[in-house]
Design a protein around this motif. Structure first.
Motif, PDB file in Angstrom:
ATOM      1  N   ILE A  42     -25.161  -3.990 -22.133  1.00  0.00           N
ATOM      2  CA  ILE A  42     -23.855  -4.133 -22.794  1.00  0.00           C
ATOM      3  C   ILE A  42     -23.942  -5.058 -24.006  1.00  0.00           C
ATOM      4  O   ILE A  42     -23.227  -4.879 -24.982  1.00  0.00           O
ATOM      5  N   MET A  43     -24.837  -6.044 -23.940  1.00  0.00           N
ATOM      6  CA  MET A  43     -25.022  -6.906 -25.110  1.00  0.00           C
ATOM      7  C   MET A  43     -25.632  -6.113 -26.265  1.00  0.00           C
ATOM      8  O   MET A  43     -25.250  -6.286 -27.425  1.00  0.00           O
ATOM      9  N   GLN A  44     -26.598  -5.248 -25.934  1.00  0.00           N
ATOM     10  CA  GLN A  44     -27.275  -4.473 -26.961  1.00  0.00           C
ATOM     11  C   GLN A  44     -26.285  -3.596 -27.731  1.00  0.00           C
ATOM     12  O   GLN A  44     -26.345  -3.501 -28.954  1.00  0.00           O
ATOM     13  N   TYR A  45     -25.356  -2.997 -26.991  1.00  0.00           N
ATOM     14  CA  TYR A  45     -24.397  -2.105 -27.634  1.00  0.00           C
ATOM     15  C   TYR A  45     -23.480  -2.840 -28.612  1.00  0.00           C
ATOM     16  O   TYR A  45     -22.863  -2.230 -29.469  1.00  0.00           O
ATOM     17  N   MET A  46     -23.392  -4.158 -28.442  1.00  0.00           N
ATOM     18  CA  MET A  46     -22.519  -4.910 -29.348  1.00  0.00           C
ATOM     19  C   MET A  46     -23.170  -5.190 -30.683  1.00  0.00           C
ATOM     20  O   MET A  46     -22.520  -5.705 -31.589  1.00  0.00           O
ATOM     21  N   THR A  47     -24.441  -4.886 -30.807  1.00  0.00           N
ATOM     22  CA  THR A  47     -25.124  -5.253 -32.056  1.00  0.00           C
ATOM     23  C   THR A  47     -25.730  -4.060 -32.785  1.00  0.00           C
ATOM     24  O   THR A  47     -26.145  -4.212 -33.938  1.00  0.00           O
ATOM     25  N   ILE A  48     -25.820  -2.900 -32.137  1.00  0.00           N
ATOM     26  CA  ILE A  48     -26.479  -1.768 -32.784  1.00  0.00           C
ATOM     27  C   ILE A  48     -25.464  -0.782 -33.346  1.00  0.00           C
ATOM     28  O   ILE A  48     -24.267  -0.880 -33.068  1.00  0.00           O
ATOM     29  N   GLY A  49     -25.948   0.157 -34.125  1.00  0.00           N
ATOM     30  CA  GLY A  49     -25.108   1.226 -34.636  1.00  0.00           C
ATOM     31  C   GLY A  49     -24.224   0.769 -35.783  1.00  0.00           C
ATOM     32  O   GLY A  49     -24.228  -0.395 -36.178  1.00  0.00           O
ATOM     33  N   SER A  50     -23.487   1.707 -36.327  1.00  0.00           N
ATOM     34  CA  SER A  50     -22.574   1.388 -37.419  1.00  0.00           C
ATOM     35  C   SER A  50     -21.156   1.292 -36.866  1.00  0.00           C
ATOM     36  O   SER A  50     -20.902   1.596 -35.718  1.00  0.00           O
ATOM     37  N   GLY A  51     -20.244   0.846 -37.688  1.00  0.00           N
ATOM     38  CA  GLY A  51     -18.849   0.747 -37.270  1.00  0.00           C
ATOM     39  C   GLY A  51     -18.542  -0.622 -36.707  1.00  0.00           C
ATOM     40  O   GLY A  51     -19.434  -1.426 -36.448  1.00  0.00           O
ATOM     41  N   PRO A  52     -17.247  -0.927 -36.548  1.00  0.00           N
ATOM     42  CA  PRO A  52     -16.816  -2.250 -36.129  1.00  0.00           C
ATOM     43  C   PRO A  52     -17.326  -2.588 -34.731  1.00  0.00           C
ATOM     44  O   PRO A  52     -17.252  -1.765 -33.829  1.00  0.00           O
ATOM     45  N   LYS A  53     -17.840  -3.781 -34.566  1.00  0.00           N
ATOM     46  CA  LYS A  53     -18.326  -4.261 -33.279  1.00  0.00           C
ATOM     47  C   LYS A  53     -17.246  -5.105 -32.609  1.00  0.00           C
ATOM     48  O   LYS A  53     -16.501  -5.798 -33.292  1.00  0.00           O
ATOM     49  N   PRO A  54     -17.199  -5.086 -31.288  1.00  0.00           N
ATOM     50  CA  PRO A  54     -16.267  -5.993 -30.611  1.00  0.00           C
ATOM     51  C   PRO A  54     -16.803  -7.412 -30.604  1.00  0.00           C
ATOM     52  O   PRO A  54     -18.011  -7.623 -30.721  1.00  0.00           O
ATOM     53  N   PHE A  55     -15.903  -8.355 -30.468  1.00  0.00           N
ATOM     54  CA  PHE A  55     -16.303  -9.763 -30.395  1.00  0.00           C
ATOM     55  C   PHE A  55     -16.932 -10.074 -29.040  1.00  0.00           C
ATOM     56  O   PHE A  55     -17.831 -10.898 -28.944  1.00  0.00           O
ATOM     57  N   ALA A  56     -16.448  -9.408 -28.000  1.00  0.00           N
ATOM     58  CA  ALA A  56     -16.908  -9.685 -26.631  1.00  0.00           C
ATOM     59  C   ALA A  56     -16.529  -8.522 -25.734  1.00  0.00           C
ATOM     60  O   ALA A  56     -15.610  -7.763 -26.051  1.00  0.00           O
ATOM     61  N   PRO A  57     -17.217  -8.348 -24.590  1.00  0.00           N
ATOM     62  CA  PRO A  57     -16.772  -7.371 -23.597  1.00  0.00           C
ATOM     63  C   PRO A  57     -15.413  -7.794 -23.023  1.00  0.00           C
ATOM     64  O   PRO A  57     -15.098  -8.989 -23.061  1.00  0.00           O
ATOM     65  N   PRO A  58     -14.595  -6.912 -22.433  1.00  0.00           N
ATOM     66  CA  PRO A  58     -14.891  -5.501 -22.261  1.00  0.00           C
ATOM     67  C   PRO A  58     -14.667  -4.695 -23.539  1.00  0.00           C
ATOM     68  O   PRO A  58     -13.855  -5.073 -24.376  1.00  0.00           O
ATOM     69  N   TYR A  59     -15.410  -3.606 -23.649  1.00  0.00           N
ATOM     70  CA  TYR A  59     -15.065  -2.616 -24.653  1.00  0.00           C
ATOM     71  C   TYR A  59     -15.364  -1.236 -24.124  1.00  0.00           C
ATOM     72  O   TYR A  59     -16.077  -1.068 -23.132  1.00  0.00           O
ATOM     73  N   LEU A  60     -14.766  -0.277 -24.776  1.00  0.00           N
ATOM     74  CA  LEU A  60     -14.818   1.099 -24.299  1.00  0.00           C
ATOM     75  C   LEU A  60     -15.330   1.956 -25.436  1.00  0.00           C
ATOM     76  O   LEU A  60     -14.982   1.725 -26.599  1.00  0.00           O
ATOM     77  N   GLU A  61     -16.171   2.898 -25.094  1.00  0.00           N
ATOM     78  CA  GLU A  61     -16.549   3.903 -26.081  1.00  0.00           C
ATOM     79  C   GLU A  61     -15.960   5.223 -25.624  1.00  0.00           C
ATOM     80  O   GLU A  61     -16.100   5.620 -24.471  1.00  0.00           O
ATOM     81  N   HIS A  62     -15.248   5.870 -26.530  1.00  0.00           N
ATOM     82  CA  HIS A  62     -14.660   7.172 -26.215  1.00  0.00           C
ATOM     83  C   HIS A  62     -14.755   8.051 -27.445  1.00  0.00           C
ATOM     84  O   HIS A  62     -14.204   7.709 -28.495  1.00  0.00           O
TER      85      HIS A  62
END
Lengths: 235, 235
Positions: A42-62
Motif C-alpha cells: 500500500i505504501m508503494q502505490y502511494m508513490t508510483i504511477g501518474s496522477g494525484p497521490k493520496p497523503f495517507a491511507p485509506p485510499y481506493l482505486e476504482h
C-alpha cells in the motif's frame, strides 16, 4: 481498497460500506507481499504511477481513479452502492456528518497520541492522560449528544431521515469503537443517547454486515489502531 | 457565511473563495448583535429551525440549505463559483486536497491546544512545546513536501493542473498561516517548496483577492485564531 492490513482504523468506515452493499473489492494490504500486498504494497502505490497521490491511507482505486481521504471515498462510493440518496442536499448533509465523524476519529487518535504520531503511546503517556480526561469529559458527550440530536431531528430512525446511508454505518462504528476504547465512560454517556444505540443495534443486524462482523475479514480492535483500550485513559 | 467574527480561522478558506469569485455574501458574524449578528448570532443559528445542524462554524446558508464543514462548503460553492473543474475526477481530487488541508489545520490548532480546546494556551504550554516541536520537525515538512510534489506532478502551475481552483486559494492561505505562526521554521522549510511559494505569489496577485487582502474585510492573524504566533513554539 488500500489500507493498513492489521487494524480497523479509518479504513473500517470504507469496509463497512463495501461489505454492507455486497460490493466486490480487493483489500490490497491483506494480499501477500509477493504479489504487491501488505503494508509495503500500500505504501508503494502511494508513490508510483501518474496522477494525484493520496497523503495517507485509506485510499481506493476504482476504474483507474485514485481517491484519498475517508469521507471523500464514502462520498464517491455512497451513490454507487445505494448508500446515500441521490439529491444534493442529502449528499451534502451526509458528507457533513462524515467529516464530523472524521474530526471525532482524529480526537480519539489524539487521546493516545497527543504529542506526536511518530512516538509510542508510552512516550507520551502523561500528556495522554490529560488529553483523554478532557476528551471524555467534554468532547465525547458533545459529539455523541450532537449525533443523538441529529438522529432525533431526522425522525429517529436514520441519520438522514431516509433509507439507511453510509452515515448510519459510521454511527455503528463510532459506538463500537468508543465502547472498546472507553467502556467505563461510554457506559455512562450512552445512557443519554438511546436512539443512537438503537440505530447501532439495527445496523449490526443488517444481514450482510452481520455476516461480515462474524467473519475473519472483520479485524478485532487492537492497540495499533485508532480506537485503543488503555484502561488508565478510561477515567 | 456564519463564522466567528474576530478571526480568520477555518472560515477564511471560504472567504477567500467567495472573495476571489466576487460572490455576493453576508458575514452574519460581523453584523451587529441587534440584527442577529455577532458570535451570539452564529451560535443561535446552530440551534434553531428545522433540518440538519452543523457541529461547529463555519457554515454557509444558501437557498435555504445549511452546509457545515469547511471542505464540504468549498465542494458546494466551488462549481458554482467556477473554482473547480466540472469533471468528477477533478472534484474528487479537489476534495481530497481540501481534506488534507483540513487535517493540517487541525494539527496547527493542536500545536497550541494539545490537551483541550476549552483550556487556555497558557494552561497547556508544556504539552504545546512538545507538540509544536514534533509538528515543525516532522509534520510541517511532510505536508508542505506533499503539496509541493502534488503541484509539480500537476504541471507546476495549479494544484489540479487546470484553471485556478479553490485548492490553490487554500495553498495561499496555508503558506500565509504557517509564515505567521512559525516564521523561523517556515523560512527554513519553504526553501524546499519553490513551486508552492510561486503559486502563493500568483494567488496573492489575483485582482479580486489583492483588493480583499488590502481591505478591512481581511482580518489580521491573531492569537485567538488557528494560526497563532507564539515565538516559544517556533523552534
Amino acid at each position: 481498497l488500500f489500507y493498513w492490513p492489521g487494524i480497523q482504523g479509518r479504513g473500517e468506515f470504507v469496509r463497512l460500506a463495501l461489505e454492507d452493499a455486497g460490493a466486490a473489492y480487493v483489500e490490497v494490504g491483506r494480499l501477500p507481499e509477493a504479489v504487491g500486498g501488505g503494508a509495503a504494497g500500500i505504501m508503494q502505490y502511494m508513490t508510483i504511477g501518474s496522477g494525484p497521490k493520496p497523503f495517507a491511507p485509506p485510499y481506493l482505486e476504482h476504474g483507474g481513479l485514485f481517491i484519498g481521504q475517508t469521507a471523500n471515498i464514502l462520498a464517491y462510493i455512497g451513490p454507487r452502492l445505494d448508500l446515500v440518496p441521490a439529491d444534493e442536499p442529502s449528499r451534502i448533509t451526509a458528507m457533513q456528518h462524515a467529516l464530523t465523524v472524521a474530526d471525532l476519529v482524529t480526537e480519539v487518535h489524539d487521546t493516545h497520541h497527543p504529542v506526536a504520531s511518530r512516538l509510542h503511546y508510552e512516550d507520551q503517556k502523561p500528556e495522554a492522560l490529560k488529553r483523554a480526561a478532557a476528551f471524555i469529559k467534554d468532547r465525547m458527550p458533545k459529539y455523541l449528544g450532537y449525533f443523538e440530536r441529529t438522529l432525533v431531528e431526522a425522525g429517529g430512525e436514520t441519520m438522514l431521515g431516509g433509507p439507511t446511508s453510509y452515515v448510519d454505518l459510521e454511527m455503528f462504528q463510532v459506538v463500537e469503537g468508543l465502547r472498546y476504547a472507553f467502556p467505563r465512560a461510554m457506559k455512562r454517556i450512552e445512557k443519554t443517547t438511546p436512539r443512537l444505540l438503537a440505530l447501532h443495534g439495527r445496523v449490526a443486524k443488517r444481514p450482510r454486515l452481520e455476516s461480515y462482523l462474524a467473519s475473519d475479514r472483520r479485524l478485532p480492535f487492537n492497540e495499533d489502531g485508532i480506537f485503543r483500550h488503555y484502561p488508565e485513559l478510561d477515567v
